[in-house]
Design a protein around this motif. Sequence first.
Motif, PDB file in Angstrom:
ATOM      1  N   MET A 145     -27.125 -56.656 -21.801  1.00  0.00           N
ATOM      2  CA  MET A 145     -26.124 -56.080 -20.908  1.00  0.00           C
ATOM      3  C   MET A 145     -24.934 -55.529 -21.715  1.00  0.00           C
ATOM      4  N   GLU A 146     -24.481 -56.283 -22.688  1.00  0.00           N
ATOM      5  CA  GLU A 146     -23.327 -55.854 -23.472  1.00  0.00           C
ATOM      6  C   GLU A 146     -23.635 -54.617 -24.303  1.00  0.00           C
ATOM      7  N   LYS A 147     -24.861 -54.520 -24.814  1.00  0.00           N
ATOM      8  CA  LYS A 147     -25.201 -53.396 -25.685  1.00  0.00           C
ATOM      9  C   LYS A 147     -25.176 -52.078 -24.916  1.00  0.00           C
ATOM     10  N   VAL A 148     -25.688 -52.058 -23.700  1.00  0.00           N
ATOM     11  CA  VAL A 148     -25.665 -50.818 -22.917  1.00  0.00           C
ATOM     12  C   VAL A 148     -24.225 -50.431 -22.598  1.00  0.00           C
ATOM     13  N   ALA A 149     -23.408 -51.397 -22.251  1.00  0.00           N
ATOM     14  CA  ALA A 149     -21.997 -51.102 -21.990  1.00  0.00           C
ATOM     15  C   ALA A 149     -21.336 -50.486 -23.216  1.00  0.00           C
ATOM     16  N   GLU A 150     -21.677 -50.999 -24.391  1.00  0.00           N
ATOM     17  CA  GLU A 150     -21.126 -50.441 -25.630  1.00  0.00           C
ATOM     18  C   GLU A 150     -21.586 -49.004 -25.840  1.00  0.00           C
ATOM     19  N   ILE A 151     -22.851 -48.733 -25.547  1.00  0.00           N
ATOM     20  CA  ILE A 151     -23.374 -47.375 -25.714  1.00  0.00           C
ATOM     21  C   ILE A 151     -22.604 -46.393 -24.842  1.00  0.00           C
ATOM     22  N   LEU A 152     -22.404 -46.722 -23.578  1.00  0.00           N
ATOM     23  CA  LEU A 152     -21.709 -45.811 -22.672  1.00  0.00           C
ATOM     24  C   LEU A 152     -20.275 -45.565 -23.142  1.00  0.00           C
ATOM     25  N   ALA A 153     -19.576 -46.620 -23.536  1.00  0.00           N
ATOM     26  CA  ALA A 153     -18.190 -46.463 -23.970  1.00  0.00           C
ATOM     27  C   ALA A 153     -18.104 -45.666 -25.269  1.00  0.00           C
ATOM     28  N   GLU A 154     -19.026 -45.911 -26.175  1.00  0.00           N
ATOM     29  CA  GLU A 154     -18.992 -45.212 -27.465  1.00  0.00           C
ATOM     30  C   GLU A 154     -19.316 -43.732 -27.303  1.00  0.00           C
ATOM     31  N   VAL A 155     -20.312 -43.414 -26.504  1.00  0.00           N
ATOM     32  CA  VAL A 155     -20.662 -42.005 -26.306  1.00  0.00           C
ATOM     33  C   VAL A 155     -19.565 -41.290 -25.529  1.00  0.00           C
ATOM     34  N   SER A 156     -18.990 -41.969 -24.568  1.00  0.00           N
ATOM     35  CA  SER A 156     -17.868 -41.386 -23.842  1.00  0.00           C
ATOM     36  C   SER A 156     -16.730 -41.040 -24.797  1.00  0.00           C
ATOM     37  N   ALA A 157     -16.393 -41.962 -25.693  1.00  0.00           N
ATOM     38  CA  ALA A 157     -15.309 -41.732 -26.647  1.00  0.00           C
ATOM     39  C   ALA A 157     -15.645 -40.620 -27.636  1.00  0.00           C
ATOM     40  N   GLU A 158     -16.937 -40.472 -27.904  1.00  0.00           N
ATOM     41  CA  GLU A 158     -17.370 -39.493 -28.907  1.00  0.00           C
ATOM     42  C   GLU A 158     -17.434 -38.070 -28.366  1.00  0.00           C
ATOM     43  N   VAL A 159     -18.014 -37.894 -27.179  1.00  0.00           N
ATOM     44  CA  VAL A 159     -18.277 -36.515 -26.719  1.00  0.00           C
ATOM     45  C   VAL A 159     -17.692 -36.161 -25.356  1.00  0.00           C
ATOM     46  N   VAL A 160     -17.278 -37.147 -24.559  1.00  0.00           N
ATOM     47  CA  VAL A 160     -16.754 -36.842 -23.220  1.00  0.00           C
ATOM     48  C   VAL A 160     -15.227 -36.799 -23.240  1.00  0.00           C
ATOM     49  N   GLU A 161     -14.607 -37.896 -23.606  1.00  0.00           N
ATOM     50  CA  GLU A 161     -13.144 -37.977 -23.524  1.00  0.00           C
ATOM     51  C   GLU A 161     -12.409 -36.924 -24.358  1.00  0.00           C
ATOM     52  N   PRO A 162     -12.902 -36.572 -25.563  1.00  0.00           N
ATOM     53  CA  PRO A 162     -12.184 -35.531 -26.316  1.00  0.00           C
ATOM     54  C   PRO A 162     -12.152 -34.178 -25.616  1.00  0.00           C
ATOM     55  N   ARG A 163     -13.066 -33.958 -24.661  1.00  0.00           N
ATOM     56  CA  ARG A 163     -13.107 -32.667 -23.970  1.00  0.00           C
ATOM     57  C   ARG A 163     -12.369 -32.703 -22.628  1.00  0.00           C
ATOM     58  N   PHE A 164     -11.831 -33.850 -22.257  1.00  0.00           N
ATOM     59  CA  PHE A 164     -11.092 -33.926 -21.001  1.00  0.00           C
ATOM     60  C   PHE A 164      -9.827 -33.090 -21.117  1.00  0.00           C
ATOM     61  N   ARG A 165      -9.681 -32.131 -20.204  1.00  0.00           N
ATOM     62  CA  ARG A 165      -8.582 -31.172 -20.209  1.00  0.00           C
ATOM     63  C   ARG A 165      -8.554 -30.340 -21.491  1.00  0.00           C
ATOM     64  N   ALA A 166      -9.720 -30.212 -22.148  1.00  0.00           N
ATOM     65  CA  ALA A 166      -9.797 -29.425 -23.385  1.00  0.00           C
ATOM     66  C   ALA A 166     -11.100 -28.630 -23.459  1.00  0.00           C
ATOM     67  N   LEU A 167     -11.724 -28.356 -22.321  1.00  0.00           N
ATOM     68  CA  LEU A 167     -12.964 -27.592 -22.319  1.00  0.00           C
ATOM     69  C   LEU A 167     -12.684 -26.138 -22.687  1.00  0.00           C
ATOM     70  N   ALA A 168     -13.492 -25.623 -23.592  1.00  0.00           N
ATOM     71  CA  ALA A 168     -13.314 -24.245 -24.041  1.00  0.00           C
ATOM     72  C   ALA A 168     -14.084 -23.283 -23.146  1.00  0.00           C
ATOM     73  N   ASP A 169     -13.774 -21.998 -23.274  1.00  0.00           N
ATOM     74  CA  ASP A 169     -14.532 -20.982 -22.562  1.00  0.00           C
ATOM     75  C   ASP A 169     -16.012 -21.101 -22.930  1.00  0.00           C
ATOM     76  N   GLY A 170     -16.864 -21.040 -21.927  1.00  0.00           N
ATOM     77  CA  GLY A 170     -18.295 -21.135 -22.172  1.00  0.00           C
ATOM     78  C   GLY A 170     -18.832 -22.546 -22.181  1.00  0.00           C
ATOM     79  N   GLU A 171     -17.961 -23.570 -22.027  1.00  0.00           N
ATOM     80  CA  GLU A 171     -18.414 -24.960 -22.026  1.00  0.00           C
ATOM     81  C   GLU A 171     -18.573 -25.526 -20.617  1.00  0.00           C
ATOM     82  N   VAL A 172     -18.365 -24.684 -19.606  1.00  0.00           N
ATOM     83  CA  VAL A 172     -18.588 -25.054 -18.206  1.00  0.00           C
ATOM     84  C   VAL A 172     -19.551 -24.030 -17.606  1.00  0.00           C
TER      85      VAL A 172
END
Length: 265
Positions: free
Chosen positions: A1-28
């Motif tokens: 259970m803990e490992k999956v939670a870590e995966i979601l948080a780590e991937v979110s920090a890596e590729v989702v959160e940095p693009r919040f309010r920072a999506l470039a043209d062509g990324e939507v």
Amino acid sequence: MEKVAEILAEVSAEVVEPRFRALADGEVMEKAPGDLVTIADREAEVIISRRLRELLPVPVVGEEAVAADPSLARALVEEPAVWLVDPVDGTSNFVAGRPDFAVMASLVRAGQAVAAWIWQPMSQTAYSAELGAGAWRDGHRLVRRPTDDAPEKWRGTLKSRYLDPAEHHRMLTSARVFGQVSGGLRSAGMEYPLIAEGEQEFILYWRTLPWDHAPGSLLITESGGVSARLSGSPYRPDPPGGEDGLLVAADPAVWEHTREILLGR
């Protein structure tokens, strides 16, 4: 259970959160009329899927993969075990710069969700549930306090976008008996925890895509609530295109009374 939670948080920090309010043209992009997808959705799903298969090598049914190849969703009824992934639940909020979005996954065995994870990046809050073992927020067990018997004190959500207009009007009229009814947050991963936390008493969904509802439904049932079709049958994560209508409630009594009020039966 803990490992999956870590995966979601780590991937979110890596590729989702940095693009919040920072999506470039062509990324939507639009994957269907009015249905947005971003580069963050697609990249996160690829990485989460790979890492989940490293934990348990079973098929992954991801929202974006199914958008490209709908036949992949058949694994939910054809395979003994399947991962479900929603890389950014609430993409329209994410694109608009609103913080109501989540990263979600669940494990389905024999057509039933047996484990679920919801990561809310903006509050850094983790929810999880395991069939028969309970529901949790950041390591603390969730147990709903008793609900007041008076519907006029209940708070709820009607997700009515896909309802027939006449039925929509009838339900809105019936819902006036409740204390407060909203249209929701446009993210199941933000809405389901409101019931588990005691902030709302019910949600009525109409369209029920499995990656949206498997995690939250298990969270609700493991915290003492009910997630069931309007016929009364327990929710199961079926492929898209199946039965519509899902009522989620704080406890069995609230579920029955809410259905009676909204549907007249």
